[in-house]
Each structure stands twice: as C-alpha cells, then as structure tokens.
Design a protein around this motif. Structure first.
Motif: not given
Lengths: 203, 203
Positions: B132-136, B175-182, B184-188
């Motif tokens: 996933v990181l590579a794709q972004r 949880i909010a912190f981690i899901e915020h970055y999720l 940003q990377i994969e959308g909702p």
DNA sequence: GTCTATAGGCCGATAGAC
DNA sequence: GTCTATCGGCCTATAGAC
C-alpha cells in the motif's frame, strides 16, 4: 516491618507464590506447592490468606506497588522517556503482569484492581510525554501524548510477548525506529537507574 | 468432512473446549467439563485426544487456520489496511489468542506453534503495508512496513486487553489517530466483509 | 466408538491440639 | 502461629466389556 514473625512467613508465602507464577504460570499455583517451595505446611497458607484469591490479590498489590515506584523514579530522571521505555521493554516486569491479566480475565476482584493500576500508569506515562513534548515545542495536537504512550507501550508489550514465544520478526526494526526518535528528543540513552532499595524482587 | 460419525464427536469436543476457554479461561478446561457441555462421557475426550495437550494443540490449529483465512481474505479486499485493522480491533479473535498465549507460556509444544503462526501473520501484514505504501509513493525508509505493522498491532492488542479489564484511558484518541491516517491512505472505511463460509465459530 | 468402572493423584479448606 | 488429621471434591488417564 509491622510484626516480625508473622510477616516473615507472609512474605515467604508471597515470594514462593511469585516464583511459581513466573516459572509455571498462575494455574500451577497451589497451597501445597507454595508450602513445599517455602518449607512450610500447606495449611499455613490458608491461615495467612483466607483464600487463594486473597493471596493472588495481595501479591498483585505488592508487585504493582513496586512497579509504580519504579515508574515514578523514572519520571523524575533526566531522560524520563528513555527511562520509561527501558522499563516497558524490560521483560521481567511484564512477565508477571501477563499472568495476572490472564488470571484476572475471569475474576472480577482482580480485574478491577488491574484496571485501576493500568489507568494510573497510563496517566503518568502520558503526562510525561506531554511534558517532554511541551519542552521541545512540539504540538500536542499532531501527536497526542496519550496516543504516543499507547503506541510505545503496545509495541513494547507485543515485542515482549513474542520474544517469550520465541519469534522476533520485525522486533529489531521497531526498537531501532522508536529509539531513533527517543534519541532525537532526549539525546542518547543513559543506563537505567539502579533498582530502588527495600525491594525483594527486581520486578 | 473425512469420516462422518467420528469427526462429528471430535468437532463437538473442540467446540465445547473453545467455549469453555472463552468463558472461563484455559485453566477451567477439563475433560469432565467438556463432556458435560457436549453431552458426552468424559472418557470419550481421552479416546479422541490422547491427552489434554493434544486437544489444546488441535484447537489452536483449528482457530489459527480460521484466523489466517480471514486475514488472507482481508488482504485481497479493496482496502486491505482497513480490513486488517478491523480484524485486529475485533475483540472476539484476540480473546482466545490471549488464552493460548497464556497457556503456551510454559508449554513448549504450543509455544513453537504459536510462534510460527505469529511470524506468518506478521509477514503477511507487513507485506500488505509495504504494498500500500508503494502504491501511494511513500518511502519505506521513513516508515518501515514491519514497524508500522507492529505499531498498529500492538496498539490494537493493548486496547483489546485493557477493554477486557474495563478501562479505556486514551483508547478513543488512539483509535481516532490511527483511523485518521488509514482514511488518508485508503479513504473512508468500508464494512468488514462477511465471515468466510464453512466456519463453525465467528472467531 | 462408546460405554462402565476404577486407579491414583492433587486440590482448597476446616477442626482441633499445642 | 504452627502443627496433625482429615473431609469432600475434581482431575487425567487406563482397562475392559459391548
């Protein structure tokens, strides 16, 4: 310290219980094993502790008090984040904690006690993170202190747990990653302060 | 699926064992309790499993196979990081895992088995993060995939463990912190895919 | 494969003497 | 506080009939 003869036996019972829990797990603890390990009769265990549950609770409180004292000392050191990290990654403490958590899963009296201790520990750790970040002028909005506390602690516990199992996939990278940032914030690590006096076990 | 009558009883024994482990912990498992829960004679347990250790091992392998199948399905989904995160934070799986880890602490045959499973799981998780990181177009040097895997997993496990104890200090923020970055990377987030067919227990 | 019967052991906890 | 004696219970595992 209170009464001489009585508390000597009591301490011996707690010591033996702790040792059995470390070596064989909580499920292996029995009044007979404790007695034979401490050179006593098993009935003495029941005299000093009304039930095995009461014994487990007393041992947890003793261990938890040690760990909290160790933490407060780390907080007062010159590099508190390093000191707390070293405590988290030191395998001897969490070892017993895991046994208590497993034991507590289905025993309410212990669950409540451990929960209170966990909250107290988390608040202290997060407060230290907040203080250090503030000193370095880092915005707590981007990196909430309690989040950093949980990320650090979670990684340390996972690594400890997996190390006990015998795997180390990604451990070195994670430790290097975290210690890189600790170094950026507090400078290089200093040796862990010696264990506070008056303790029986380096827990 | 192999032999009809025989494996039916075998499955019933495994089901009953799993249920007792979830509800009362591994230390409460006994051939008599299993039998009474499954409506059998306790000696049948010893017929189908040479020893209790063999029974625990068979149950672990069954549970682990389920979890790994669930993970591989998550990996193939459109938002694999979200899917894996949802698995980590789902409390029902880790619940049993904790019992096995506690049980394994002092039993080598289980320790090795769990260690192999943990390595396999970590490698799969880290590979997904890397992909996933590579794709972004994000550099894996700054955020090594296996480190992110351990940070995510460690936080999820700590939160699960503390939730079981009854405390929630800092959980929501993390949880909010981690899901915020999720996000940003994969959308909702999208709903978790339904459980794969052919399973007896939603583990 | 499932049953009855049973061996052999460890457990928590209590009663009562000293 | 520490001892001896003991109750009642649950445990794993095996032998042998069906």
């Amino acid at each position: 310290m209170k009464e001489d003869r009585s508390s000597l036996t009591r301490t011996a019972i707690l010591d033996a219980t702790e040792q059995i829990m470390r070596e064989e797990g909580y499920a292996a603890v029995s009044s007979r094993k404790i007695a034979s390990s401490a050179g006593l009769k098993s009935q003495l265990v029941h005299y000093h502790f009304r039930s095995m549950d009461e014994l487990f609770l007393a041992l947890f409180q003793r261990v938890e008090e040690q760990q909290f004292r160790r933490m407060t000392q780390a907080v007062a050191s010159q590099k508190p984040l390093w000191a707390l990290w070293k405590i988290s990654t030191d395998a001897t403490g969490p070892w017993l904690n895991k046994e208590f958590i497993a034991l507590a899963t289905h025993r309410e009296y212990l669950r409540n006690e451990i929960a209170r201790a966990a909250e107290r520990t988390r608040q202290l750790h997060a407060a230290v993170v907040a203080r250090v970040l503030a000193q370095r002028g880092l915005a707590p909005q981007a990196w909430p202190p309690v989040v950093l506390s949980i990320l650090l602690d979670g990684a340390a516990r996972l690594i400890n747990s997996e190390t006990a199992l015998g795997t180390q996939e990604g451990h070195a990278e994670t430790i290097a990653f975290i210690e890189h940032y600790l170094g950026q914030i507090e400078g290089p690590a200093t040796p862990l302060a010696p264990y506070p006096p008056g303790e029986t076990t380096p827990d």
